[in-house]
Design an enzyme around this catalytic site. Structure first.
Site, short mmCIF file in Angstrom:
data_model
loop_
_atom_site.label_atom_id
_atom_site.label_comp_id
_atom_site.label_asym_id
_atom_site.label_seq_id
_atom_site.Cartn_x
_atom_site.Cartn_y
_atom_site.Cartn_z
N TYR A 140 -1.52 -8.85 -12.14
CA TYR A 140 -0.57 -8.33 -12.09
C TYR A 140 1.05 -8.98 -12.08
O TYR A 140 1.42 -9.77 -12.29
CB TYR A 140 -0.61 -7.46 -11.05
N GLY A 282 -7.63 -6.48 -1.47
CA GLY A 282 -6.39 -6.79 -2.48
C GLY A 282 -4.88 -6.59 -1.89
O GLY A 282 -3.67 -6.87 -1.59
N1 UFG Z 1 -2.52 3.46 0.39
C1 UFG Z 1 -3.49 4.70 1.08
N2 UFG Z 1 -4.09 5.02 0.68
C2 UFG Z 1 -4.18 5.93 -0.89
C3 UFG Z 1 -3.03 4.88 -1.58
C4 UFG Z 1 -2.28 4.14 -0.38
O1 UFG Z 1 -3.84 4.36 2.20
O2 UFG Z 1 -4.77 6.57 -1.22
C5 UFG Z 1 -2.11 2.26 1.31
C6 UFG Z 1 -2.22 1.22 0.67
O3 UFG Z 1 -3.56 0.47 0.98
C7 UFG Z 1 -0.65 0.73 0.98
C8 UFG Z 1 -0.05 1.64 1.07
O4 UFG Z 1 -0.49 2.76 1.09
O5 UFG Z 1 -1.51 0.25 1.90
C9 UFG Z 1 0.59 1.78 0.40
O6 UFG Z 1 -0.05 1.37 -1.81
P1 UFG Z 1 0.66 1.79 -3.21
O7 UFG Z 1 -0.68 1.67 -3.69
O8 UFG Z 1 1.50 3.10 -2.91
O9 UFG Z 1 1.77 0.65 -2.95
P2 UFG Z 1 1.16 -1.34 -2.95
O10 UFG Z 1 1.97 -1.50 -2.15
O11 UFG Z 1 -0.36 -1.40 -3.24
O12 UFG Z 1 1.92 -1.49 -4.09
C10 UFG Z 1 3.44 -1.94 -4.69
C11 UFG Z 1 3.79 -1.68 -6.03
C12 UFG Z 1 2.89 -2.56 -6.52
C13 UFG Z 1 2.90 -3.91 -6.31
C14 UFG Z 1 2.36 -4.01 -5.04
C15 UFG Z 1 2.68 -5.67 -4.56
O13 UFG Z 1 2.83 -0.41 -6.48
O14 UFG Z 1 3.73 -2.41 -8.17
O15 UFG Z 1 3.34 -3.11 -3.27
O16 UFG Z 1 1.78 -5.80 -3.18
F1 UFG Z 1 2.58 -4.08 -7.47
#
Ligand code: UFG
Length: 328
Positions: A140, A282
């Site tokens: 991505y 990741g």
């Molecule tokens: N998390 C949990 N439990 C869940 C879902 C998420 O503990 O059920 C945690 C994740 O591990 C993370 C945080 O919550 O630490 C935020 O997670 P999200 O999935 O909401 O968002 P991300 O940080 O993974 O993703 C965002 C954007 C993506 C982008 C990414 C870059 O949504 O498009 O940041 O790292 F690619």
């Protein structure tokens, strides 16, 4: 201006489209509705089409006398991109190149592009500045970085004027409760926690509590979707032929997973049971923006600086639309 909004039926795109309308622009949403929602688009403003259909895009640009493009259409799930990279390279990279071809064919020279913090990978220092190395750790992030490079090269060679806006964690919903986040399946933290509050899920699983952060859970920079929309409008006004702007869009404030859950408890009044799970592959421990360049360049300051008010808007949306747009 006449603006073509690709992905304008999606989460961030639909909010930006509304802001464009309110600012007096003419908009046309170009979306294939594969992940977006017809209900999120202003009536009679939707052109249903594929990004890969260069001729249709070019035709729409000529027909609607488009002055600039806002390009939101993309897939944005890290895990999915690892499992099916072909989908991401095809949609995000080839789709964007098709769009750029259509722009050249119809002499549209300005574009605001949705980029991401995922282009940085796992930076060693916080907060993240725009001149930090971009070393994505998943397809991505790579797919978005490839497009950033294409934009820079097209600016130098063809005079394209662009802004690549690197979002941190888009969150929240339109405060009037009409537009919000509706992904299927949902993988983002705040919507999932609010689904627990609604009784649609039993609990929230925290993905790892052994990170090197004060409470052991990951820290992110949650930025309100309306603040992202405002930054897009400000960037649009500042586009210049042959010049590129690369800007972080975040608040500069980090919030841990536990702090997000606590804010959701306060706002909803529900207990929200928690389980502790494994780390999600990741996930960097911390991603927080240095947003000073966007402030200086765009005069942009996020209105939502804290997680509580962001969650309040998200809660209004989820409470009133427990099945998303399906029963809107
Ligand atoms: N998390 C949990 N439990 C869940 C879902 C998420 O503990 O059920 C945690 C994740 O591990 C993370 C945080 O919550 O630490 C935020 O997670 P999200 O999935 O909401 O968002 P991300 O940080 O993974 O993703 C965002 C954007 C993506 C982008 C990414 C870059 O949504 O498009 O940041 O790292 F690619």
């Amino acid at each position: 201006m006449n603006i073509l909004v690709t992905g304008g039926a999606g989460y961030v795109g639909s909010h930006a489209a509304r802001w464009l309308l309110r600012a007096g622009h003419e908009i046309w949403v170009y979306d294939n509705l594969s992940r977006g929602h017809r209900e999120a688009v202003v009536p009679d403003r939707l052109i249903e089409g594929e990004l890969a259909d260069t001729a249709k895009l070019a035709g729409a640009m000529v027909d609607k006398q488009i002055d600039a493009v806002m390009h939101f259409a993309a897939f944005a799930l890290v895990g999915e991109s690892v499992a099916d990279p072909a989908l991401y390279y095809r949609n995000n990279v080839l789709g964007s190149l098709s769009l750029l071809d259509a722009m050249r064919a119809s002499d549209v020279r300005r574009i605001v592009f949705s980029s991401t913090t995922a282009t940085y990978g796992e930076p060693e220092k916080m907060p993240i500045r725009e001149d930090f190395p971009q070393k994505p750790i998943n397809p991505y992030g790579f797919s978005k970085l490839v497009v950033e490079h294409a934009l820079a090269d097209y600016a130098a060679a063809y005079g394209l004027g662009y802004a690549a806006l690197r979002y941190f964690n888009a969150a929240g919903a339109s405060p009037d409760g009409d537009l919000g986040e509706d992904h299927e399946p949902e993988s983002h933290l705040i919507p999932i926690v609010l689904q627990v509050a609604l009784g649609q899920r039993e609990k929230i699983t925290i993905f790892g509590e052994d990170y090197p952060t004060p409470d052991g859970t990951c820290i992110r920079d949650y930025v309100h979707v309306d603040d992202l929309a405002a930054a897009h409008l400000a960037a649009l006004d500042r586009l210049q032929d042959g010049v590129g702007m690369k800007l972080n869009l975040g608040t500069g404030r980090g919030t841990s997973v536990r702090e997000v859950i606590e804010a959701c408890r306060r706002v909803t009044g529900h207990a929200i049971p928690v389980a502790i799970g494994e780390r999600r592959p990741g996930d960097p421990p911390e991603l927080v923006a240095d947003a000073s360049l966007a402030r200086e360049t765009l005069g942009w300051t996020p209105k939502y600086g804290e997680i509580g008010p962001i969650v309040e808007t998200a809660w209004r949306w989820h409470r009133d639309h427990p099945r998303g747009y399906a029963i809107a």
